[in-house]
Design an enzyme around this catalytic site. Structure first.
Site, PDB file in Angstrom:
ATOM      1  N   ASP A   1       0.842  -1.199   0.000  1.00  0.00           N
ATOM      2  CA  ASP A   1       0.000   0.000   0.000  1.00  0.00           C
ATOM      3  C   ASP A   1       0.881   1.256   0.000  1.00  0.00           C
ATOM      4  O   ASP A   1       1.468   1.601   1.020  1.00  0.00           O
ATOM      5  CB  ASP A   1      -0.899  -0.022   1.239  1.00  0.00           C
ATOM      6  CG  ASP A   1      -1.851   1.168   1.292  1.00  0.00           C
ATOM      7  OD1 ASP A   1      -1.751   2.062   0.432  1.00  0.00           O
ATOM      8  OD2 ASP A   1      -2.680   1.210   2.223  1.00  0.00           O
TER       9      ASP A   1
ATOM     10  N   TYR B   1       8.206 -14.750  -8.016  1.00  0.00           N
ATOM     11  CA  TYR B   1       9.156 -14.559  -6.912  1.00  0.00           C
ATOM     12  C   TYR B   1      10.549 -14.242  -7.444  1.00  0.00           C
ATOM     13  O   TYR B   1      11.176 -13.255  -7.041  1.00  0.00           O
ATOM     14  CB  TYR B   1       9.170 -15.821  -6.053  1.00  0.00           C
ATOM     15  CG  TYR B   1      10.040 -15.759  -4.825  1.00  0.00           C
ATOM     16  CD1 TYR B   1       9.890 -14.745  -3.883  1.00  0.00           C
ATOM     17  CD2 TYR B   1      10.992 -16.747  -4.580  1.00  0.00           C
ATOM     18  CE1 TYR B   1      10.676 -14.710  -2.738  1.00  0.00           C
ATOM     19  CE2 TYR B   1      11.770 -16.735  -3.438  1.00  0.00           C
ATOM     20  CZ  TYR B   1      11.618 -15.701  -2.518  1.00  0.00           C
ATOM     21  OH  TYR B   1      12.396 -15.680  -1.391  1.00  0.00           O
TER      22      TYR B   1
ATOM     23  N   ALA C   1      11.418 -13.128 -10.377  1.00  0.00           N
ATOM     24  CA  ALA C   1      11.436 -11.870 -11.118  1.00  0.00           C
ATOM     25  C   ALA C   1      11.456 -10.674 -10.178  1.00  0.00           C
ATOM     26  O   ALA C   1      12.202  -9.706 -10.393  1.00  0.00           O
ATOM     27  CB  ALA C   1      10.226 -11.788 -12.039  1.00  0.00           C
ATOM     28  N   SER C   2      10.651 -10.726  -9.114  1.00  0.00           N
ATOM     29  CA  SER C   2      10.593  -9.581  -8.188  1.00  0.00           C
ATOM     30  C   SER C   2      11.908  -9.400  -7.449  1.00  0.00           C
ATOM     31  O   SER C   2      12.363  -8.274  -7.239  1.00  0.00           O
ATOM     32  CB  SER C   2       9.439  -9.765  -7.201  1.00  0.00           C
ATOM     33  OG  SER C   2       9.640 -10.886  -6.364  1.00  0.00           O
ATOM     34  N   LYS C   3      12.514 -10.501  -7.054  1.00  0.00           N
ATOM     35  CA  LYS C   3      13.792 -10.414  -6.337  1.00  0.00           C
ATOM     36  C   LYS C   3      14.927 -10.004  -7.273  1.00  0.00           C
ATOM     37  O   LYS C   3      15.831  -9.253  -6.890  1.00  0.00           O
ATOM     38  CB  LYS C   3      14.102 -11.752  -5.664  1.00  0.00           C
ATOM     39  CG  LYS C   3      13.218 -12.063  -4.468  1.00  0.00           C
ATOM     40  CD  LYS C   3      13.482 -11.100  -3.316  1.00  0.00           C
ATOM     41  CE  LYS C   3      12.801 -11.537  -2.036  1.00  0.00           C
ATOM     42  NZ  LYS C   3      13.116 -10.663  -0.898  1.00  0.00           N
TER      43      LYS C   3
END
Length: 266
Positions: free
Chosen positions: A65, A153, A155-157
């Site tokens: 958020d 996971y 890709a985000s890391k």
């Protein structure tokens, strides 16, 4: 190590459980200030064996958020001008075949593992720069290659790796340092709160293999914060293997990864 932590200001995200809670416990024996951040900040307890001069400040934050992140930055104590160590620790996992992953899973995973932390670090960057501080990111060996069954996971890391590496180079002259610590399977509740391919809570049991403890990982993160020029730190052979095999023989690496994770989906 003992003298380094005296009178420092340390930020820990994801401080209510797992590695973040272990960091809080390990650091609580020193006379320093800890800003502990988590969605459930009210669950963050002062460890039993805490130094009498430890100052613990709890700040609630939801990394998914953006307005919650802005609120958390505004609640940061004005009298604290610098941050010596920022433990970028909070994260979420996501499992599922690429073809089955809902886009919302990608969005939520990136919100927690990339967009949220980046926004928070940018919001506190003046304080990190003031102290010539260091950012230590809890990462994963899955960030070193696109691991099958972990597309969101990984890709985000991996994206966080690129952002932190860029920041480190850009702010080198200002004394800001950044280290990425790729930890192996660790005994935490990450799989209990992660996301499945359909976006529902994963609620999986721990991997059936030898696991690191949160305390072991916390001590490595603290050790990494002491080093002058850490960049990419691995904890065991799994990280070392991925790091080198992606360059030496990517085709062999892919065959090994396929065989290793094949049972997850068949």
């Amino acid at each position: 190590m003992k003298e380094f932590w005296n009178n420092k200001v340390v930020v820990i995200t994801g401080a209510s459980s797992g590695i973040g809670a272990a960091l809080l416990t390990e650091l609580s024996g020193y006379p320093l200030t800890i800003i502990a951040m988590a969605r459930r900040a009210d669950e963050i307890l002062l460890p039993a064996r805490s130094h009498s001069h430890l100052k613990l400040i709890r700040i609630a934050i939801d990394l998914q958020d953006p307005s919650s992140i802005d609120d958390a930055v505004s609640l940061f104590p004005k009298e604290i001008l610098g941050i010596d160590v920022f433990f970028n620790n909070a994260g979420i996992t996501a499992h599922g075949r690429f073809e089955d992953l809902h886009m919302d899973v990608f969005r939520k995973t990136f919100a927690t593992n990339f967009f949220g932390p980046v926004q928070l670090i940018q919001g506190l960057l003046d304080r990190i720069k003031f102290a010539k501080g260091r950012v230590v990111t809890t990462s994963t060996v899955s960030a070193l290659y696109g691991v099958p069954g972990r597309a969101a996971y990984s890709a985000s890391k991996s994206a966080m790796h690129a952002a932190m590496e860029s920041m480190r180079i850009e702010l080198m002259e200002e004394g800001v340092r950044s280290a990425l610590v790729c930890v192996p399977y660790t005994k935490t509740a990450l799989r209990k709160s992660g996301l499945g391919a359909d976006g529902k809570i994963l609620d999986e049991e721990q991997a059936n293999r030898k696991l690191k403890t949160p305390e072991e990982v916390a001590r490595l993160l603290m050790k990494t914060a002491l080093e002058e020029q850490p960049r990419l730190v691995t904890m065991d052979m799994s990280g070392f293997f991925l790091k080198w095999m992606r360059n030496l023989s990517p085709s062999l690496l892919e065959k090994i990864l396929f065989k290793k994770l094949y049972r997850d989906f068949h």
